[in-house]
Write a protein that holds these residues in place. Structure first.
Motif, PDB file in Angstrom:
ATOM      1  N   GLY A 502       0.813  -1.210   0.000  1.00  0.00           N
ATOM      2  CA  GLY A 502       0.000   0.000   0.000  1.00  0.00           C
ATOM      3  C   GLY A 502       0.841   1.251   0.000  1.00  0.00           C
ATOM      4  O   GLY A 502       1.859   1.340  -0.695  1.00  0.00           O
ATOM      5  N   TYR A 503       0.461   2.212   0.818  1.00  0.00           N
ATOM      6  CA  TYR A 503       1.146   3.503   0.901  1.00  0.00           C
ATOM      7  C   TYR A 503       0.760   4.155   2.219  1.00  0.00           C
ATOM      8  O   TYR A 503      -0.034   3.592   3.001  1.00  0.00           O
ATOM      9  CB  TYR A 503       0.773   4.395  -0.297  1.00  0.00           C
ATOM     10  N   VAL A 504       1.294   5.321   2.481  1.00  0.00           N
ATOM     11  CA  VAL A 504       0.948   6.055   3.705  1.00  0.00           C
ATOM     12  C   VAL A 504       0.512   7.462   3.318  1.00  0.00           C
ATOM     13  O   VAL A 504       1.051   8.059   2.388  1.00  0.00           O
ATOM     14  CB  VAL A 504       2.146   6.090   4.688  1.00  0.00           C
ATOM     15  N   THR A 505      -0.498   7.966   3.993  1.00  0.00           N
ATOM     16  CA  THR A 505      -0.880   9.369   3.856  1.00  0.00           C
ATOM     17  C   THR A 505      -0.534  10.085   5.151  1.00  0.00           C
ATOM     18  O   THR A 505      -0.617   9.507   6.239  1.00  0.00           O
ATOM     19  CB  THR A 505      -2.375   9.538   3.552  1.00  0.00           C
ATOM     20  N   VAL A 506      -0.135  11.340   5.021  1.00  0.00           N
ATOM     21  CA  VAL A 506       0.280  12.140   6.172  1.00  0.00           C
ATOM     22  C   VAL A 506      -0.427  13.485   6.117  1.00  0.00           C
ATOM     23  O   VAL A 506      -0.416  14.151   5.069  1.00  0.00           O
ATOM     24  CB  VAL A 506       1.805  12.350   6.197  1.00  0.00           C
ATOM     25  N   ARG A 507      -1.020  13.873   7.214  1.00  0.00           N
ATOM     26  CA  ARG A 507      -1.633  15.200   7.346  1.00  0.00           C
ATOM     27  C   ARG A 507      -0.851  15.990   8.379  1.00  0.00           C
ATOM     28  O   ARG A 507      -0.707  15.558   9.528  1.00  0.00           O
ATOM     29  CB  ARG A 507      -3.096  15.090   7.767  1.00  0.00           C
ATOM     30  N   LEU A 508      -0.327  17.140   7.976  1.00  0.00           N
ATOM     31  CA  LEU A 508       0.426  18.015   8.872  1.00  0.00           C
ATOM     32  C   LEU A 508      -0.360  19.289   9.102  1.00  0.00           C
ATOM     33  O   LEU A 508      -0.866  19.905   8.150  1.00  0.00           O
ATOM     34  CB  LEU A 508       1.787  18.357   8.262  1.00  0.00           C
ATOM     35  N   GLN A 512      -0.440  19.026  15.065  1.00  0.00           N
ATOM     36  CA  GLN A 512       0.013  17.643  15.060  1.00  0.00           C
ATOM     37  C   GLN A 512       0.257  17.156  13.636  1.00  0.00           C
ATOM     38  O   GLN A 512      -0.124  17.802  12.661  1.00  0.00           O
ATOM     39  CB  GLN A 512      -1.026  16.728  15.730  1.00  0.00           C
ATOM     40  N   GLY A 513       0.899  15.988  13.565  1.00  0.00           N
ATOM     41  CA  GLY A 513       1.012  15.253  12.325  1.00  0.00           C
ATOM     42  C   GLY A 513       0.314  13.918  12.489  1.00  0.00           C
ATOM     43  O   GLY A 513       0.380  13.295  13.551  1.00  0.00           O
ATOM     44  N   ARG A 514      -0.385  13.500  11.439  1.00  0.00           N
ATOM     45  CA  ARG A 514      -1.115  12.232  11.493  1.00  0.00           C
ATOM     46  C   ARG A 514      -0.714  11.379  10.297  1.00  0.00           C
ATOM     47  O   ARG A 514      -0.704  11.857   9.151  1.00  0.00           O
ATOM     48  CB  ARG A 514      -2.619  12.465  11.466  1.00  0.00           C
ATOM     49  N   ALA A 515      -0.371  10.117  10.548  1.00  0.00           N
ATOM     50  CA  ALA A 515      -0.017   9.170   9.502  1.00  0.00           C
ATOM     51  C   ALA A 515      -1.038   8.051   9.469  1.00  0.00           C
ATOM     52  O   ALA A 515      -1.332   7.435  10.507  1.00  0.00           O
ATOM     53  CB  ALA A 515       1.375   8.596   9.740  1.00  0.00           C
ATOM     54  N   ASP A 516      -1.590   7.780   8.290  1.00  0.00           N
ATOM     55  CA  ASP A 516      -2.533   6.688   8.078  1.00  0.00           C
ATOM     56  C   ASP A 516      -1.887   5.664   7.146  1.00  0.00           C
ATOM     57  O   ASP A 516      -1.558   5.994   5.993  1.00  0.00           O
ATOM     58  CB  ASP A 516      -3.834   7.193   7.460  1.00  0.00           C
ATOM     59  N   PHE A 517      -1.719   4.446   7.619  1.00  0.00           N
ATOM     60  CA  PHE A 517      -1.105   3.390   6.830  1.00  0.00           C
ATOM     61  C   PHE A 517      -2.195   2.669   6.042  1.00  0.00           C
ATOM     62  O   PHE A 517      -2.996   1.913   6.608  1.00  0.00           O
ATOM     63  CB  PHE A 517      -0.342   2.426   7.740  1.00  0.00           C
ATOM     64  N   ARG A 518      -2.230   2.910   4.739  1.00  0.00           N
ATOM     65  CA  ARG A 518      -3.263   2.398   3.848  1.00  0.00           C
ATOM     66  C   ARG A 518      -2.760   1.130   3.167  1.00  0.00           C
ATOM     67  O   ARG A 518      -1.692   1.126   2.546  1.00  0.00           O
ATOM     68  CB  ARG A 518      -3.623   3.455   2.815  1.00  0.00           C
ATOM     69  N   THR A 519      -3.523   0.041   3.261  1.00  0.00           N
ATOM     70  CA  THR A 519      -3.051  -1.241   2.750  1.00  0.00           C
ATOM     71  C   THR A 519      -4.131  -1.946   1.935  1.00  0.00           C
ATOM     72  O   THR A 519      -5.336  -1.748   2.156  1.00  0.00           O
ATOM     73  CB  THR A 519      -2.610  -2.173   3.897  1.00  0.00           C
ATOM     74  N   VAL A 520      -3.661  -2.772   0.990  1.00  0.00           N
ATOM     75  CA  VAL A 520      -4.547  -3.641   0.215  1.00  0.00           C
ATOM     76  C   VAL A 520      -4.273  -5.089   0.615  1.00  0.00           C
ATOM     77  O   VAL A 520      -3.168  -5.427   1.047  1.00  0.00           O
ATOM     78  CB  VAL A 520      -4.345  -3.452  -1.303  1.00  0.00           C
ATOM     79  N   ALA A 521      -5.284  -5.945   0.441  1.00  0.00           N
ATOM     80  CA  ALA A 521      -5.147  -7.330   0.890  1.00  0.00           C
ATOM     81  C   ALA A 521      -4.222  -8.131  -0.011  1.00  0.00           C
ATOM     82  O   ALA A 521      -3.408  -8.935   0.472  1.00  0.00           O
ATOM     83  CB  ALA A 521      -6.522  -7.992   0.956  1.00  0.00           C
ATOM     84  N   VAL A 522      -4.339  -7.941  -1.326  1.00  0.00           N
ATOM     85  CA  VAL A 522      -3.527  -8.704  -2.274  1.00  0.00           C
ATOM     86  C   VAL A 522      -3.117  -7.805  -3.431  1.00  0.00           C
ATOM     87  O   VAL A 522      -3.795  -6.818  -3.740  1.00  0.00           O
ATOM     88  CB  VAL A 522      -4.280  -9.936  -2.838  1.00  0.00           C
TER      89      VAL A 522
END
Length: 548
Positions: A502-508, A512-522
């Motif tokens: 997947g990938y990561v999105t970051v909001r600054l 604060q800073g927020r990181a969301d780890f976005r993933t796919v199953a396959v």
């Protein structure tokens, strides 16, 4: 490594090549021969050849925009617009005439191009494989634009881009994504399709955009049954033609094209764009540096041709300055690093090894003295809330296990801890309060607290490191790898570890800073849905990751 045969034309070119190589300054060509050498230095560039000019109305008889469009390196008043003309992308020469072709471009405020902001004409040169890099100027800061190209009767897909905020602008927030490691033969680019739909201001590609490894006729893990890839892909990339064709294969993927068309990219490379685990002018197998620099020149040139980079990044033979700085108002300063071109050769023969005198030598470097000074000078001058460092390999300490015999990766910053220490000391001296390192390479999602002294977990938390997992590399992956318990137990500053793609999105923002780890199953099958494996926040002025 296979070598090209020397032709009479090559022999006649040697004197010119030596003169060109001597002009590079940092390196000296001694005995490089062969057809690849002609392309390795400053020959075969626009102006050095007498290419004719073609009439696009007749010379381009099929759609030349098979590789889509892209944009990147946004400034407050400018952005790079990219495309490459390739009616037959899987053939040498891409089905284009060996002639200059006029390309029209438009930049508009709206998707229907009723309100044109800028337009112009540029030239696609055969010497650069008909790649187009338009540095559109005179734009408004922090604005969305739409762009397209035209060649003869052919019109490109429409891309969406965005300029950076004005220098000194007081931003409330910034949204970004980070991606890395997209081995074509390991699966489908489903994550890129989802990334195209994310609401982000820009995307950082942190390396391994391309892999040098062979791709078989069925596309590796993609297991094509409906088409067959040409035999030219089923070998390791060595020559300029090899690299150009491999980029054509990767960039023809519709999901990758969608991500590029949706967002501006800021790119940096890792190793596979050239060769696995190379270090400066030392190839993976420890062979001839002279031969490797020829290969590196071909790889660097193809990289620039196929990505939305500015003219200062255009390579000079085997050298290319990719590290650069981009500011987004007062909220964020991005110092984009190159940890491949200037690094010390990996200690102890590379791989996972016990730390020792060779790896801990104070002279070892990951980024070279000049880049190190540039980074520290930039930190001293920074007035940004967030200082973000997009780079390639794991920065934080990563021990293999909790025993006294633990090992670390000699290819990561653990293989040159003195270099890491100089940067941490420099950040501390500069008063950098909110440091975020963005990393790729490892095909895993990690979230680290960056400790001032990793041997003392009570030492100050200097910032955070957010590691983006791969788009496809490593195939499907899993939530918890076999070494999950060992890593989490041996590294208390490691707050998250996940092995899906997947990938990561970051909001600054200012709080604060927020990181969301976005993933796919396959990724070995197309069409997987996207989810969020975990979310973490770190506070401005009080660094340290906490689950959101």
């Amino acid at each position: 490594m296979p070598r090209h045969e020397t032709t009479q034309q090559d022999q006649e070119s040697q004197q010119e090549i030596r003169r060109a190589a001597a002009a590079l300054g940092r390196r000296r060509l001694l005995t490089v021969t062969g057809a690849a050498a002609v392309l390795a230095f400053t020959t075969n560039l626009p102006g050095s050849a007498q290419a004719a000019e073609a009439d696009a109305r007749t010379a381009v008889s099929a759609d030349p925009f098979t590789l889509g469009v892209a944009s990147g390196d946004p400034l407050p008043d400018s952005v790079v617009l990219w495309t490459r003309l390739a009616p037959k992308p899987y053939e040498p020469g891409s089905g284009m005439p060996k002639a200059r072709v006029e390309v029209q471009w438009e930049l508009a405020h709206d998707q229907r191009f009723r309100r044109i902001a800028r337009k112009g004409t540029t030239t696609a040169h055969p010497e650069l494989n008909h790649a187009v890099h338009v540095e559109a100027q005179g734009l408004g800061a922090d604005r969305v634009y739409y762009y397209r190209f035209r060649v003869g009767k052919w019109l490109s897909p429409v891309g969406r881009t965005r300029t950076a905020p004005a220098f000194g602008a007081d931003l409330n927030e910034l949204r970004l994504a980070a991606v890395s490691c997209q081995a074509y033969h390991d699966g489908y680019y489903t994550a890129h399709r989802h990334l195209a739909e994310e609401d982000v201001d820009l995307v950082f590609h942190l390396g391994d955009y391309l892999y040098e490894y062979a791709v078989d006729a069925h596309g590796g893990a993609r297991a094509y049954t409906d088409r067959t890839l040409p035999a030219a892909f089923n070998r390791e990339t060595l020559s300029l033609e090899d690299y150009r064709l491999r980029y054509a294969l990767y960039k023809s993927d519709p999901d990758l094209m969608a991500a590029h068309a949706a967002h501006p990219f800021l790119v940096t490379w890792d190793d596979h764009e050239t060769e696995n685990n190379y270090a400066d002018d030392v190839p993976e197998d420890g062979g001839s540096s002279q031969d490797f620099l020829v290969r590196r020149a071909a790889a660097y040139r193809a990289y620039w041709e196929n990505l939305p980079l500015r003219k200062p990044q255009q390579p000079k033979g085997p050298d290319m300055q990719l590290y650069r700085r981009v500011k987004f108002g007062k909220l964020a300063q991005f110092d984009i690093l190159d940890t491949r071109q200037y690094r010390s050769d990996q200690a102890y023969g590379d791989g996972w090894q016990r730390p020792g005198p060779e790896s801990t030598d104070s002279s070892r470097t990951m980024i070279g003295a000049a880049q190190e000074r540039w980074l520290l000078d930039g930190w001293r001058a920074s007035d940004a809330v967030w200082n973000v460092v997009p780079q390639q390999v794991t920065f934080s300490e990563r021990r293999s296990d909790s025993t006294d015999a633990y090992k670390v990766s000699m290819d990561a910053w653990d293989g040159a801890p003195a270099s890491r220490e100089r940067l941490l000391a420099g950040a501390e001296a500069a008063g950098i309060a909110n440091l975020m390192v963005l990393t790729g390479d490892v095909h895993r999602a990690y979230a680290y607290d960056i400790k001032r002294d990793f041997g003392d977990q009570q030492s100050r938390t200097m910032g955070t490191e957010i590691v983006a997992t791969s788009i496809t590399s490593g195939k499907d992956g899993t939530d918890r790898a076999a070494n999950w318990n060992s890593y989490m137990g041996a590294n208390p500053h490691l707050k998250f570890y996940n092995g899906h793609r997947g990938y990561v999105t970051v909001r600054l923002d200012k709080q604060q800073g927020r990181a969301d780890f976005r993933t796919v199953a396959v990724v070995t099958k197309p069409g997987s849905s996207i989810g969020t494996a975990a979310s973490f926040v770190t506070e401005v002025g009080n660094q340290g990751l906490h689950e959101a």
